[in-house]
Scaffold this motif. Structure first.
Motif, PDB file in Angstrom:
ATOM      1  N   GLU A 147      22.473  28.549  59.318  1.00  0.00           N
ATOM      2  CA  GLU A 147      23.196  28.592  57.970  1.00  0.00           C
ATOM      3  C   GLU A 147      22.396  28.978  56.841  1.00  0.00           C
ATOM      4  O   GLU A 147      21.463  27.912  56.721  1.00  0.00           O
ATOM      5  CB  GLU A 147      24.338  27.685  58.066  1.00  0.00           C
ATOM      6  CG  GLU A 147      25.153  27.409  59.264  1.00  0.00           C
ATOM      7  CD  GLU A 147      25.950  26.007  59.261  1.00  0.00           C
ATOM      8  OE1 GLU A 147      25.694  25.429  58.255  1.00  0.00           O
ATOM      9  OE2 GLU A 147      26.598  25.974  60.155  1.00  0.00           O
ATOM     10  N   ASP A 150      22.648  31.400  50.916  1.00  0.00           N
ATOM     11  CA  ASP A 150      23.570  32.603  50.348  1.00  0.00           C
ATOM     12  C   ASP A 150      24.858  32.634  50.764  1.00  0.00           C
ATOM     13  O   ASP A 150      25.682  33.368  50.469  1.00  0.00           O
ATOM     14  CB  ASP A 150      22.685  33.882  50.337  1.00  0.00           C
ATOM     15  CG  ASP A 150      22.604  34.301  51.910  1.00  0.00           C
ATOM     16  OD1 ASP A 150      22.926  33.591  52.689  1.00  0.00           O
ATOM     17  OD2 ASP A 150      22.062  35.283  52.040  1.00  0.00           O
ATOM     18  N   SER A 152      25.422  33.020  54.187  1.00  0.00           N
ATOM     19  CA  SER A 152      25.753  33.938  55.591  1.00  0.00           C
ATOM     20  C   SER A 152      25.133  33.102  56.565  1.00  0.00           C
ATOM     21  O   SER A 152      24.336  32.068  56.197  1.00  0.00           O
ATOM     22  CB  SER A 152      24.790  34.958  55.334  1.00  0.00           C
ATOM     23  OG  SER A 152      23.332  34.748  55.071  1.00  0.00           O
ATOM     24  N   SER A 153      25.242  33.335  57.792  1.00  0.00           N
ATOM     25  CA  SER A 153      24.950  32.703  59.002  1.00  0.00           C
ATOM     26  C   SER A 153      24.817  33.651  59.990  1.00  0.00           C
ATOM     27  O   SER A 153      25.274  34.734  60.152  1.00  0.00           O
ATOM     28  CB  SER A 153      26.053  31.901  59.462  1.00  0.00           C
ATOM     29  OG  SER A 153      27.191  32.192  59.731  1.00  0.00           O
ATOM     30  N   GLU A 154      24.100  33.172  61.169  1.00  0.00           N
ATOM     31  CA  GLU A 154      23.876  33.945  62.563  1.00  0.00           C
ATOM     32  C   GLU A 154      23.560  33.143  63.878  1.00  0.00           C
ATOM     33  O   GLU A 154      23.116  32.088  63.500  1.00  0.00           O
ATOM     34  CB  GLU A 154      22.734  34.911  62.170  1.00  0.00           C
ATOM     35  CG  GLU A 154      21.401  34.548  62.034  1.00  0.00           C
ATOM     36  CD  GLU A 154      20.266  35.662  61.731  1.00  0.00           C
ATOM     37  OE1 GLU A 154      20.712  36.772  62.413  1.00  0.00           O
ATOM     38  OE2 GLU A 154      19.293  35.529  61.224  1.00  0.00           O
TER      39      GLU A 154
END
Length: 240
Positions: A147, A150, A152-154
């Protein structure tokens, strides 16, 4: 989702503590503390703390709990802040061959990471097991949930290759070198490389001085972050 992941990590981190409190268990603890405060033309403050607890649960099972924190200021402005914790369990199949499982959490907002949760499984082998030379290698799979600051996450499946060499000058004095490679199986450009070179010299039976040089390389860092972090440190080590 965030609360569930945090709760899962915290629950697993409590396991070695419970083992340490149980009767007839063997445990050890190694704590490091480094503090630098300079003033004058430039004011710099740096504080680094690490702790490593190991609990021998049975003849074959070893539990390890690591904690790490780093904080830095330059001219009154915060320039570094990171926190890490990891729980690991090792199971000895033979005297040299072992399996392991890990669960960890990392926060380093100056590197663009708000939270990183990593879970891993693997096998290891002790190629050299003393009395002077120690060499072990590890290989395994990891699952990482990132996490970013900015928003965003992946999540991705990856691997882990690790090697550690130690030379034991005496019982309390040693040199060590570690190297860790963490590839992302879904994105070949996303990989990490971590290295630590360290020399530990005993001051007495429970105090030591540790000099270390750490390199952390992220081939695909968060936007606005550098690829390489380098940390040269001198720390006081307390062994229990």
């Amino acid at each position: 989702m965030r609360f569930f992941k945090l709760l899962s990590v915290l629950a697993m981190l409590l396991l070695p503590v419970a083992g340490a409190l149980a009767e007839d268990q063997k445990w050890s603890d190694e704590a490091e503390l480094s503090y630098v405060d300079t003033s004058g033309n430039t004011e710099v403050t740096t504080l680094s703390a690490k702790n490593k607890m190991q609990v021998t649960l049975t003849e074959r099972i070893l539990a390890t709990w690591k904690l790490q924190a780093l904080y830095g200021e330059t001219d009154g402005e915060k320039t570094a802040e990171s926190y890490m914790t990891e729980l690991r369990g090792d199971y000895a199949l033979t005297e040299r061959l072992f399996t392991f499982g890990t669960a960890g959490w990392l926060q380093d907002k100056f590197a663009g990471i708000d939270s990183r949760y990593t879970f891993g499984l693997g096998v290891g082998y002790k190629f050299l097991d003393g009395p002077k030379h120690f060499l072990r290698g590890e290989a395994g799979l990891t699952y990482t949930m990132d996490e970013y600051t900015d928003g965003s996450s992946e999540e991705y499946l990856g691997g882990r290759l690790f090697g550690e060499y130690q030379y034991q000058f005496t019982e309390k004095n040693r040199f060590s070198q570690t190297l860790e490679y963490l590839p992302d199986f879904e994105n070949s450009d996303n990989w990490l490389l971590n290295s630590e070179t360290a020399l530990i010299a005993a001051l007495n039976s429970f105090l030591s001085m540790k000099t270390s040089y750490v390199v952390k390389y992220d081939n695909e860092p968060a936007p606005g972050s550098e690829k390489t972090d380098r940390i040269l440190g001198v720390a006081l080590v307390v062994n229990f």
